[in-house]
Enzyme design. Structure first.
Site, short mmCIF file in Angstrom:
data_model
loop_
_atom_site.label_atom_id
_atom_site.label_comp_id
_atom_site.label_asym_id
_atom_site.label_seq_id
_atom_site.Cartn_x
_atom_site.Cartn_y
_atom_site.Cartn_z
N LYS A 188 -21.05 9.04 14.10
CA LYS A 188 -20.71 10.02 13.07
C LYS A 188 -20.08 11.24 13.72
CE LYS A 188 -23.32 12.75 9.86
NZ LYS A 188 -24.64 13.15 9.53
N LYS A 218 -24.13 11.34 17.28
CA LYS A 218 -23.75 12.28 16.23
C LYS A 218 -23.20 13.53 16.88
CE LYS A 218 -25.44 14.93 12.33
NZ LYS A 218 -26.54 15.15 11.40
C1 PBG Z 1 -27.91 16.59 8.68
C2 PBG Z 1 -26.81 15.69 8.27
C3 PBG Z 1 -25.47 16.10 8.19
C4 PBG Z 1 -24.77 15.02 7.67
C5 PBG Z 1 -25.67 13.96 7.45
N1 PBG Z 1 -26.95 14.41 7.83
C6 PBG Z 1 -24.82 17.39 8.47
C7 PBG Z 1 -25.15 18.16 9.65
O1 PBG Z 1 -25.56 17.62 10.68
O2 PBG Z 1 -25.01 19.37 9.55
C8 PBG Z 1 -23.29 15.05 7.42
C9 PBG Z 1 -22.74 14.05 6.48
C10 PBG Z 1 -21.38 14.37 5.97
O3 PBG Z 1 -20.72 15.32 6.41
O4 PBG Z 1 -20.94 13.63 5.08
N2 PBG Z 1 -29.03 16.12 9.22
#
Ligand code: PBG
Length: 345
Positions: free
Chosen positions: A267, A213
């Site tokens: 992601k 991520k």
């Molecule tokens: C946070 C989380 C995020 C997303 C999923 N879980 C955002 C972040 O890390 O700030 C992002 C998902 C998206 O942008 O559609 N734990």
């Protein structure tokens, strides 16, 4: 001046014939041929629908930076889950918009067995038992500072956070979560959550690890959706990955695989297809990609302005994930694309 014979044939419209053995266009010459040689196919079975849940009753609210996506109260979410199950979508991924009054520095609401996410899990399980439910493990919807972990003197504490995440995962498993998806990027959390689940008798609860991520600007609209955009202090670069790194994703994923992850996730999605490919090739585990909020907003925003053909772009972007080796995609387009695929077009 007289024309040579070859000049004459060109100018009179008789096309010259190249001496080619291979003409890849033959396999593209009409629709049946293209379908016959197609390498990858997107199906409804590839879809995970991320949904936002909020307090209240009988209400849906638009998220301005994600046109077409709504937050649902629990009762409305149950209706949407029914609709998703009818469409054949295998699973939902649930994200809460937590009342700002319930947020505190430690994210303590995340550990309450009757919090919003737990009530949503129970309500959907009671009425739509056959759809898979995936829950996010991370503290950001619950903390007043918007970080995924515990914050002390400007630092995110790793091991202390992992302790809390294990308890958060247990609360979710008790409420009926089928798959725990840690998105926090703390070191060692997959192994700790696995051990915690097993000790409590939840051997069958799966873990879908957000293995790679990245600290991405593509999450902007999501932070509007869960109400952390304004409160987030600083950024998440001390725990989420540097977008410049690829090999590091392999090391991150290897740790998660060894710690017991059942499935991996990458992601954001489209800008990171190389990572999807590398993880799938290296580990061969079920590998998912998250087409995140900013990707959705770019496609849908441009489509609503008439700048691109939104339907084609939706299908093309999702097919690209399949080509890169993804077993499935978390996408806000899930219900729309499922309806389209079911219509047989
Ligand atoms: C946070 C989380 C995020 C997303 C999923 N879980 C955002 C972040 O890390 O700030 C992002 C998902 C998206 O942008 O559609 N734990």
């Amino acid at each position: 001046m007289t024309l040579s014979s070859s000049d004459r044939s060109t100018r009179s419209g008789v096309s010259p014939t190249l001496d080619l053995v291979h003409r890849p266009r033959r396999n593209r010459k009409n629709d049946w041929a293209r379908r016959l040689v197609r390498e990858n196919t997107l199906t409804v079975d590839d879809l995970i629908w991320p949904v936002f849940v909020m307090e209240g009753e009988k209400t849906r609210t638009e998220i301005p930076s994600m046109p077409g996506v709504e937050r649902h109260t629990v009762d409305e979410l149950v209706r949407s889950a029914e609709q998703a199950a009818k469409l054949g979508i295998p699973a939902l991924a649930l994200f809460p918009y937590v009342d700002p009054n319930l947020r505190d520095p430690d994210g303590s609401e995340a550990l309450k067995s009757n919090n919003l996410i737990c009530r949503a899990l129970r309500a959907i399980k009671a009425e739509v038992p056959d759809i898979g439910l995936i829950t996010d493990v991370a503290l950001d919807p619950y903390t007043s500072h918007g970080h995924d972990g515990l914050l002390e003197d400007g630092r995110i504490l790793n091991d202390e956070t992992v302790d809390v995440l294990v308890r958060q995962a247990l609360v979710q498993a008790e409420a009926g979560a089928d798959v725990i998806a840690p998105s926090d990027m703390m070191d060692g959390r997959v192994g700790a959550i696995r051990a915690g689940l097993d000790d409590a008798g939840f051997q069958d609860v799966q873990i879908m690890s957000y293995a790679a991520k990245y600290a991405s600007a593509f999450y902007g609209p999501f932070r509007d959706a869960i109400g952390t955009a304004k409160t987030l202090s600083g950024d998440k670069r001390t725990y989420q990955m540097d977008p410049a790194n690829g090999l590091e994703a392999l090391r991150e994923a290897e740790l998660d695989v060894n710690e017991g992850a059942d499935m991996l996730m990458v992601k954001p999605g489209l800008p990171y297809l190389d990572i999807v490919w590398r993880l799938k090739e290296t580990f061969g585990l079920p590998t998912f990609a998250y087409q995140v909020s900013g990707e959705y907003a770019m496609i849908e925003g441009a489509a609503r302005n008439g700048w691109v053909d939104g339907e084609r772009l939706m299908l093309e972007s999702l097919t690209a994930f399949k080509r890169a080796g993804a077993d499935g995609i978390l996408t806000y387009f899930a219900p729309r694309v499922a309806a389209l695929l079911n219509s047989g077009r």
